[in-house]
Motif scaffolding. Structure first.
Motif, mmCIF file in Angstrom:
data_model
loop_
_atom_site.group_PDB
_atom_site.id
_atom_site.type_symbol
_atom_site.label_atom_id
_atom_site.label_comp_id
_atom_site.label_asym_id
_atom_site.label_seq_id
_atom_site.Cartn_x
_atom_site.Cartn_y
_atom_site.Cartn_z
ATOM 1 N N UNK A 99 41.817 48.089 22.864
ATOM 2 C CA UNK A 99 41.943 47.534 21.514
ATOM 3 C C UNK A 99 43.049 46.494 21.468
ATOM 4 N N UNK A 100 44.194 46.801 22.112
ATOM 5 C CA UNK A 100 45.294 45.828 22.140
ATOM 6 C C UNK A 100 44.886 44.555 22.867
ATOM 7 N N UNK A 101 44.123 44.716 23.949
ATOM 8 C CA UNK A 101 43.675 43.543 24.699
ATOM 9 C C UNK A 101 42.726 42.681 23.872
ATOM 10 N N UNK A 102 41.954 43.325 23.006
ATOM 11 C CA UNK A 102 40.960 42.600 22.217
ATOM 12 C C UNK A 102 41.546 41.981 20.961
ATOM 13 N N UNK A 103 42.338 42.762 20.233
ATOM 14 C CA UNK A 103 42.791 42.290 18.918
ATOM 15 C C UNK A 103 44.299 42.352 18.732
ATOM 16 N N UNK A 104 45.040 42.756 19.752
ATOM 17 C CA UNK A 104 46.493 42.841 19.614
ATOM 18 C C UNK A 104 46.929 44.209 19.143
ATOM 19 N N UNK A 105 48.255 44.413 19.093
ATOM 20 C CA UNK A 105 48.810 45.698 18.706
ATOM 21 C C UNK A 105 49.116 45.772 17.237
#
Length: 231
Positions: A101-107
């Motif tokens: 999820x972080x890789x896709x949309x950030x933290x």
């Protein structure tokens, strides 16, 4: 006042239009419909949904907790779950997919905007609340600036608590429901037990002051201060 009254009246009418008991359905179909209503309401909500709200759409004899258990059982194997957080229930993705999820949309915007110093101060507030700025400064051996406190307040992770009984009656600081939401906690009792972490050698004041701890708030623990959050 008139607008608020009209809103309440409209809500009351909507509740009356919902057949909560569903007596015309056989038991299994009734339970399934209650499950669907509860899951749909939680899915559509922008904030955790508490038991009082869910009780408006199911029968009086229905156990919300048993419904939640059955919904969670059906979600096994899915990348998200129905979890208790901030006094209610919410759909959250499972930790195993956090990196994707972080890789896709950030933290998380709030946690990513915090400096390490702010995270450490937030940790101290969480464990030792209600606590004053002077007490935080004494704990760290250096002044905790008003700007740092202001940033945490601006992020809605902490708020003013009761005034301290010390001279001058300064304000104390406590964590908020936003804090619980941010770290996926239902109550402060879900914080890791501080003494247990110390006994296990995972946490100490010396390591905290050295700034080499970035805590993960997750399982079991703190036994008090939950009531302060609701103030």
């Amino acid at each position: 006042m008139a607008e608020a009254r009209r809103t309440r009246e409209k809500r009351d009418v909507q509740r009356m239009l919902v057949d909560r008991e569903l007596d015309h359905l056989p038991p299994e179909a009734r339970w399934r419909e209650w499950m669907n209503r509860v899951e749909a309401t939680i899915f559509a909500a922008s904030a955790p949904v508490d038991r009082e709200i869910l009780a408006r759409i199911v029968g009086k004899s229905c156990s919300i907790d048993l419904l939640i258990d059955d919904i969670r059982e059906e979600l096994r194997g899915r990348p998200y779950d129905l979890v208790a957080v901030a006094g209610g229930f919410r759909h959250l993705t499972r930790p195993a997919y956090a990196d994707a999820i972080r890789a896709a949309v950030g933290g998380s915007e709030k946690t990513s905007e915090l400096t390490q110093s702010e995270v450490l101060v937030l940790m101290c507030v969480a464990y030792f609340q209600p606590i004053t700025r002077a007490e935080l400064s004494s704990f760290f051996g250096k002044e905790i600036s008003r700007d740092l406190i202001g940033h945490l307040r601006g992020a809605k992770l902490i708020a003013s608590g009761p005034r301290s009984p010390t001279p001058g009656a300064p304000y104390t600081y406590v964590t908020t429901k936003e804090f619980l939401l941010e770290f996926g906690l239902d109550t402060l009792r879900d914080l890791p037990d501080f003494e247990a972490l110390e006994d296990a050698g995972l946490l100490s004041k010396e390591r905290l002051l050295a700034g080499d701890i970035m805590p993960r708030f997750s399982d079991s623990g703190l036994e008090d201060a939950d009531a302060i959050i609701d103030q």
